[in-house]
Design a protein around this motif. Structure first.
Motif, PDB file in Angstrom:
ATOM      1  N   ILE A  13       0.851  -1.149   0.008  1.00  0.00           N
ATOM      2  CA  ILE A  13       0.127  -0.046   0.016  1.00  0.00           C
ATOM      3  C   ILE A  13       0.894   1.145  -0.044  1.00  0.00           C
ATOM      4  N   ILE A  14       0.663   2.095  -0.773  1.00  0.00           N
ATOM      5  CA  ILE A  14       1.479   3.421  -0.868  1.00  0.00           C
ATOM      6  C   ILE A  14       0.790   4.425  -0.259  1.00  0.00           C
ATOM      7  N   GLY A  15       1.207   5.067   0.684  1.00  0.00           N
ATOM      8  CA  GLY A  15       0.784   6.269   1.641  1.00  0.00           C
ATOM      9  C   GLY A  15       0.030   5.678   3.034  1.00  0.00           C
ATOM     10  N   GLY A  16       0.420   6.400   3.731  1.00  0.00           N
ATOM     11  CA  GLY A  16       0.060   5.934   5.322  1.00  0.00           C
ATOM     12  C   GLY A  16      -0.927   6.834   5.817  1.00  0.00           C
ATOM     13  N   GLY A  17      -1.736   7.484   4.973  1.00  0.00           N
ATOM     14  CA  GLY A  17      -2.744   8.459   5.519  1.00  0.00           C
ATOM     15  C   GLY A  17      -4.113   7.776   5.736  1.00  0.00           C
ATOM     16  N   GLY A  18      -5.144   8.435   5.612  1.00  0.00           N
ATOM     17  CA  GLY A  18      -6.635   7.772   6.135  1.00  0.00           C
ATOM     18  C   GLY A  18      -7.034   6.660   5.218  1.00  0.00           C
ATOM     19  N   ALA A  19      -6.706   6.755   4.011  1.00  0.00           N
ATOM     20  CA  ALA A  19      -7.009   5.399   2.815  1.00  0.00           C
ATOM     21  C   ALA A  19      -6.103   4.291   3.349  1.00  0.00           C
ATOM     22  N   ILE A  36       2.710  -1.338   4.230  1.00  0.00           N
ATOM     23  CA  ILE A  36       2.446   0.166   3.834  1.00  0.00           C
ATOM     24  C   ILE A  36       3.835   1.046   3.685  1.00  0.00           C
ATOM     25  N   ILE A  37       4.035   1.551   2.692  1.00  0.00           N
ATOM     26  CA  ILE A  37       5.012   2.617   2.685  1.00  0.00           C
ATOM     27  C   ILE A  37       4.533   4.173   2.635  1.00  0.00           C
ATOM     28  N   GLU A  38       5.400   4.941   3.289  1.00  0.00           N
ATOM     29  CA  GLU A  38       4.804   6.308   3.428  1.00  0.00           C
ATOM     30  C   GLU A  38       6.061   7.333   3.309  1.00  0.00           C
ATOM     31  N   LYS A  39       6.091   8.077   2.525  1.00  0.00           N
ATOM     32  CA  LYS A  39       7.253   8.937   2.219  1.00  0.00           C
ATOM     33  C   LYS A  39       7.435  10.118   3.531  1.00  0.00           C
ATOM     34  N   GLY A  40       6.546  10.399   4.042  1.00  0.00           N
ATOM     35  CA  GLY A  40       6.900  11.340   5.374  1.00  0.00           C
ATOM     36  C   GLY A  40       7.662  10.447   6.582  1.00  0.00           C
ATOM     37  N   ALA A 157       9.586   6.545  -0.068  1.00  0.00           N
ATOM     38  CA  ALA A 157       8.744   7.054  -1.336  1.00  0.00           C
ATOM     39  C   ALA A 157       8.841   6.258  -2.414  1.00  0.00           C
ATOM     40  N   LEU A 158       7.438   6.139  -2.858  1.00  0.00           N
ATOM     41  CA  LEU A 158       7.169   5.506  -3.991  1.00  0.00           C
ATOM     42  C   LEU A 158       7.993   6.144  -5.305  1.00  0.00           C
ATOM     43  N   THR A 159       8.760   5.149  -6.078  1.00  0.00           N
ATOM     44  CA  THR A 159       9.370   5.660  -7.324  1.00  0.00           C
ATOM     45  C   THR A 159       8.597   5.011  -8.534  1.00  0.00           C
ATOM     46  N   GLY A 216      -2.554  23.807   0.179  1.00  0.00           N
ATOM     47  CA  GLY A 216      -3.465  23.577   1.444  1.00  0.00           C
ATOM     48  C   GLY A 216      -3.848  22.270   1.748  1.00  0.00           C
ATOM     49  N   SER A 217      -3.271  21.254   1.260  1.00  0.00           N
ATOM     50  CA  SER A 217      -3.622  19.788   1.730  1.00  0.00           C
ATOM     51  C   SER A 217      -2.385  19.367   2.704  1.00  0.00           C
ATOM     52  N   GLY A 218      -2.169  18.363   2.936  1.00  0.00           N
ATOM     53  CA  GLY A 218      -1.121  17.583   3.744  1.00  0.00           C
ATOM     54  C   GLY A 218       0.058  17.702   2.786  1.00  0.00           C
ATOM     55  N   VAL A 219       1.025  17.771   3.760  1.00  0.00           N
ATOM     56  CA  VAL A 219       2.393  18.106   2.921  1.00  0.00           C
ATOM     57  C   VAL A 219       2.935  17.071   1.932  1.00  0.00           C
ATOM     58  N   GLY A 220       2.451  15.874   2.077  1.00  0.00           N
ATOM     59  CA  GLY A 220       2.671  14.814   1.200  1.00  0.00           C
ATOM     60  C   GLY A 220       1.779  14.817   0.064  1.00  0.00           C
ATOM     61  N   ALA A 221       0.908  15.627   0.133  1.00  0.00           N
ATOM     62  CA  ALA A 221      -0.248  15.478  -0.951  1.00  0.00           C
ATOM     63  C   ALA A 221       0.222  16.051  -2.427  1.00  0.00           C
ATOM     64  N   GLU A 454     -19.337  18.121   3.618  1.00  0.00           N
ATOM     65  CA  GLU A 454     -18.416  18.239   4.439  1.00  0.00           C
ATOM     66  C   GLU A 454     -18.378  16.651   5.106  1.00  0.00           C
ATOM     67  N   GLY A 455     -17.250  16.167   5.482  1.00  0.00           N
ATOM     68  CA  GLY A 455     -16.999  15.095   6.224  1.00  0.00           C
ATOM     69  C   GLY A 455     -17.200  13.845   5.024  1.00  0.00           C
ATOM     70  N   THR A 456     -17.196  14.375   3.894  1.00  0.00           N
ATOM     71  CA  THR A 456     -17.141  13.685   2.507  1.00  0.00           C
ATOM     72  C   THR A 456     -15.975  13.293   1.901  1.00  0.00           C
ATOM     73  N   MET A 457     -14.869  13.733   2.785  1.00  0.00           N
ATOM     74  CA  MET A 457     -13.613  13.558   1.911  1.00  0.00           C
ATOM     75  C   MET A 457     -12.829  12.496   2.921  1.00  0.00           C
TER      76      MET A 457
HETATM   77  C1  LIG Z   1      -6.387  20.804   7.349  1.00  0.00           C
HETATM   78  C2  LIG Z   1      -7.382  19.662   6.715  1.00  0.00           C
HETATM   79  C3  LIG Z   1      -8.673  19.276   7.374  1.00  0.00           C
HETATM   80  C4  LIG Z   1      -9.543  18.656   6.783  1.00  0.00           C
HETATM   81  N1  LIG Z   1     -10.729  18.100   7.399  1.00  0.00           N
HETATM   82  C5  LIG Z   1     -11.413  17.302   6.954  1.00  0.00           C
HETATM   83  C6  LIG Z   1     -12.476  16.722   7.746  1.00  0.00           C
HETATM   84  O1  LIG Z   1     -12.851  17.363   8.780  1.00  0.00           O
HETATM   85  N2  LIG Z   1     -13.433  16.090   7.308  1.00  0.00           N
HETATM   86  C7  LIG Z   1     -13.162  15.513   6.034  1.00  0.00           C
HETATM   87  O2  LIG Z   1     -13.928  14.817   5.358  1.00  0.00           O
HETATM   88  N3  LIG Z   1     -12.160  15.769   5.098  1.00  0.00           N
HETATM   89  C8  LIG Z   1     -11.344  16.780   5.898  1.00  0.00           C
HETATM   90  N4  LIG Z   1      -9.919  16.854   5.103  1.00  0.00           N
HETATM   91  C9  LIG Z   1      -9.786  16.225   3.899  1.00  0.00           C
HETATM   92  C10 LIG Z   1      -9.229  14.644   4.286  1.00  0.00           C
HETATM   93  O3  LIG Z   1      -8.182  14.951   5.479  1.00  0.00           O
HETATM   94  C11 LIG Z   1      -8.400  14.139   3.117  1.00  0.00           C
HETATM   95  O4  LIG Z   1      -9.462  14.144   1.840  1.00  0.00           O
HETATM   96  C12 LIG Z   1      -8.085  12.849   3.393  1.00  0.00           C
HETATM   97  O5  LIG Z   1      -7.104  12.718   4.572  1.00  0.00           O
HETATM   98  C13 LIG Z   1      -7.527  12.013   2.375  1.00  0.00           C
HETATM   99  O6  LIG Z   1      -7.141  10.718   2.640  1.00  0.00           O
HETATM  100  P1  LIG Z   1      -5.988   9.867   1.808  1.00  0.00           P
HETATM  101  O7  LIG Z   1      -5.382   8.906   2.615  1.00  0.00           O
HETATM  102  O8  LIG Z   1      -6.171   9.618   0.492  1.00  0.00           O
HETATM  103  O9  LIG Z   1      -4.820  10.985   1.834  1.00  0.00           O
HETATM  104  P2  LIG Z   1      -3.789  11.464   3.079  1.00  0.00           P
HETATM  105  O10 LIG Z   1      -4.344  11.454   4.150  1.00  0.00           O
HETATM  106  O11 LIG Z   1      -3.413  12.674   2.921  1.00  0.00           O
HETATM  107  O12 LIG Z   1      -2.583  10.408   3.037  1.00  0.00           O
HETATM  108  C14 LIG Z   1      -1.845  10.092   1.736  1.00  0.00           C
HETATM  109  C15 LIG Z   1      -0.481   9.914   2.217  1.00  0.00           C
HETATM  110  O13 LIG Z   1       0.343   9.476   1.015  1.00  0.00           O
HETATM  111  C16 LIG Z   1       1.552   9.690   1.447  1.00  0.00           C
HETATM  112  N5  LIG Z   1       2.405   9.826  -0.070  1.00  0.00           N
HETATM  113  C17 LIG Z   1       2.178  10.658  -1.022  1.00  0.00           C
HETATM  114  N6  LIG Z   1       2.895  10.191  -2.157  1.00  0.00           N
HETATM  115  C18 LIG Z   1       3.685   9.283  -1.644  1.00  0.00           C
HETATM  116  C19 LIG Z   1       4.861   8.733  -2.067  1.00  0.00           C
HETATM  117  N7  LIG Z   1       5.284   8.923  -3.373  1.00  0.00           N
HETATM  118  N8  LIG Z   1       5.326   7.465  -1.560  1.00  0.00           N
HETATM  119  C20 LIG Z   1       4.761   7.123  -0.304  1.00  0.00           C
HETATM  120  N9  LIG Z   1       3.885   7.830   0.340  1.00  0.00           N
HETATM  121  C21 LIG Z   1       3.400   8.906  -0.339  1.00  0.00           C
HETATM  122  C22 LIG Z   1       1.497  10.942   2.056  1.00  0.00           C
HETATM  123  O14 LIG Z   1       2.656  11.507   2.460  1.00  0.00           O
HETATM  124  C23 LIG Z   1       0.197  10.924   2.877  1.00  0.00           C
HETATM  125  O15 LIG Z   1       0.698  10.474   4.008  1.00  0.00           O
HETATM  126  C24 LIG Z   1      -9.151  17.722   5.763  1.00  0.00           C
HETATM  127  C25 LIG Z   1      -7.932  18.200   5.085  1.00  0.00           C
HETATM  128  C26 LIG Z   1      -6.926  19.079   5.466  1.00  0.00           C
HETATM  129  C27 LIG Z   1      -5.665  19.404   4.761  1.00  0.00           C
END
Ligand SMILES: Cc1cc2nc3c(=O)[nH]c(=O)nc-3n(C[C@H](O)[C@H](O)[C@H](O)COP(=O)(O)OP(=O)(O)OC[C@H]3O[C@@H](n4cnc5c(N)ncnc54)[C@H](O)[C@@H]3O)c2cc1C
Length: 488
Positions: A13-19, A36-40, A157-159, A216-221, A454-457
């Motif tokens: 799995i690429i990315g250690g965020g929500g999904a 899971i690999i996570e670039k952060g 980080a994924l290459t 304005g998203s996460g620094v890894g986005a 809202e809450g739909t992300m």
């Molecule tokens: C400040 C803020 C507040 C928010 N509040 C809400 C809220 O209350 N409700 C809501 O519904 N949505 C909210 N959102 C949106 C929601 O957080 C995102 O849509 C959601 O986190 C997406 O999940 P994700 O796993 O796809 O991405 P992310 O959670 O961003 O995770 C992606 C991960 O992949 C990693 N990655 C990227 N590229 C690579 C690579 N090349 N190699 C390895 N790893 C990599 C990143 O570093 C990151 O950790 C908010 C967003 C922000 C920025």
């Protein structure tokens, strides 16, 4: 000399965020071996910095508050708000699964849901927040993933995504100086959105190049996954549908001058444009109407006006300014004192001069607002903003915080089927390849359409992560695929 390290697993799995974390938990529960690999340096992605709110329908918290809600009511709201470009199949699938497969599932993984909040476009209150917001939610899920034996490789980080014939067979990655090859039966891309890569934002919204738009998203986005999925033939859709927010100011500490800082909890503040006038109901501050209102200003920026007491509880959604939900007051004061985008004055007239708006118009704007408060009106007359949380502008020093549109959420992405298999231009699955979360427009490619309730992300990102993890494990020979329990 560094050699290439080769690792084997069932699901990578690429990315250690929500999904990604949700996908990992699901695949582990199915019995698969997962990496899971996570670039952060730390996992969590945008999700860990988020408000931690998910749209959840028919929850115990709603019941307790006496709110009657059903998947049908929520679906109608969703389609009305998101418009024709909302993905009805995914929206229905998500909504029906929020109770058992998000609310209760998260609870089983340690998450506590604590309160509800009304949001624009919803006919009932259903935005459901986790304890300690995104920070609390994600730390619980990450802990659960690790407790189940999941392998999480940070600073990796994924290459590239490897392919043999018509099948994806694993990935390549970089960890410091080391190159890795991970051979996997299936690959889940969960790299988040691209709103922290302004060049990509301008590519899909070239008309915005004329002014400042902030990352304005996460620094890894940064759209890394998008590029690789495109190279493999993934079909991208609705990429121009981006959710912009108003209440943010440039991060003056960012040497590239690109990042925005979202600030909150400034009750009663007003927004004025460069003509010195208000232009929107500031209580509708989200991407639904707030973002478009800001984008319509000429020039395309605004000033948040506050007096000193209004800033007492201000928060800034960035790890430099808060730990979890806890604001770092000294750092926020440092921002207020040092940012060249924040002006301070002892009188409102002086503030008008500092921000170079017409003094008479600006003073009239503030006076009208103060007057509505003095009269004890429930809503101010110009835009209907409720005045319950407002007070008069009367305590120096006065502040003007310059705001520019903040690119926050991507509503478009790579198209997938209901199993999160990445589809090519013929709408056929690319074998072994899955995508979930914001890289897939939160789920399926464009679950929200042009606007979100809202809450739909975060909600759909976590849910689609589960779906992807379940089916990726099944294709790798483990479990029955994602089934869940619909709330019908
Ligand atoms: C400040 C803020 C507040 C928010 N509040 C809400 C809220 O209350 N409700 C809501 O519904 N949505 C909210 N959102 C949106 C929601 O957080 C995102 O849509 C959601 O986190 C997406 O999940 P994700 O796993 O796809 O991405 P992310 O959670 O961003 O995770 C992606 C991960 O992949 C990693 N990655 C990227 N590229 C690579 C690579 N090349 N190699 C390895 N790893 C990599 C990143 O570093 C990151 O950790 C908010 C967003 C922000 C920025």
């Amino acid at each position: 000399m560094t050699g290439k390290k080769i690792i084997k697993t069932d699901v990578v799995i690429i990315g250690g965020g929500g999904a990604g974390i949700a996908a990992g938990i699901e695949a582990l529960d199915a019995g698969a071996k997962v990496i899971i690999i996570e670039k952060g340096a730390e996992p969590g992605g945008a999700a860990i910095t988020s408000g931690g709110g998910c749209l959840i329908v028919g929850s115990p918290l709603q019941e307790k508050a006496g709110i009657h809600d059903t998947p049908d009511i929520a679906f109608n709201d969703w389609i009305k708000w998101g418009g024709a470009s909302a993905d009805e199949v995914w929206a229905r699938y998500y909504i029906e699964h929020t109770l058992h497969d998000l609310y209760h599932w998260a609870e089983k993984n340690g998450v506590k849901w604590v309160d509800l909040k009304g949001q624009e476009g919803n006919s009932v209150v259903r935005w459901t927040r986790a304890d300690d917001s995104g920070y609390g939610l994600m730390n619980k899920l990450i802990a659960s993933y690790k407790a189940k034996g999941g392998n999480l490789m940070t600073s990796t980080a994924l290459t590239g995504i490897s392919r043999e014939g018509d099948r994806v067979t694993g990935i390549t990655a970089k960890s410091g100086a080391d190159e890795l090859e991970i051979a996997a039966r299936t690959v889940v891309v969960a790299t988040g959105g691209f709103n922290s890569n302004i060049d990509m934002v301008f590519e899909v919204r070239p008309e915005l190049k004329t002014g400042r738009v902030m990352e304005g998203s996460g620094v890894g986005a940064t759209g890394d996954g998008h590029k690789l999925l495109r190279e493999l033939g993934g079909y991208f859709t609705h990429m121009d549908q981006i959710w912009f927010y108003v209440y943010s100011t440039p991060d003056y500490r960012d040497p590239r001058g690109r990042r925005g800082l979202a600030f909150r909890l400034v009750p009663g503040y007003i927004w004025v444009n460069q003509q010195g006038r208000r232009f929107h109901n500031e209580s509708l501050s989200g991407g639904g109407t707030g973002g478009p209102a800001m984008l319509a200003q000429n020039p395309r920026h605004a000033w948040a006006i506050a007096d000193r007491p209004m800033l007492a509880n201000m928060t800034v959604a960035d790890p430099y300014y808060q730990t979890g939900e806890k604001p770092k007051r000294d750092k926020i004061e440092e921002l207020l004192e040092n940012s060249p985008f924040i002006k301070k004055a002892n009188t409102l007239a002086e503030l008008a001069d500092k921000i170079e708006v017409d003094q008479a118009t600006f003073l009239n704007t503030v006076e009208r607002y103060n007057d509505a408060i003095a009269k004890g009106l429930k809503n101010e007359p110009d835009f209907g903003k409720p005045l319950g949380a407002s007070k008069a502008f009367d305590t120096a020093p006065y502040y003007a915080i310059q705001m520019f549109p903040l690119a926050r959420k991507n509503f478009g992405g790579v198209k997938t089927d209901i199993r999160c298999r990445v589809l090519d231009k013929h709408f056929e699955p690319i074998k072994g390849l899955y995508a979930a979360g914001e890289v897939a427009g939160m789920a399926g490619g464009h679950i929200n359409g042009q606007a979100g309730l809202e809450g739909t992300m975060l909600g759909p990102s976590i849910f689609s992560g589960r779906v992807a993890g379940g089916w990726a494990a099944e294709e790798a020979g483990h479990g029955q695929g994602f089934v869940g329990k619909a709330n019908r």
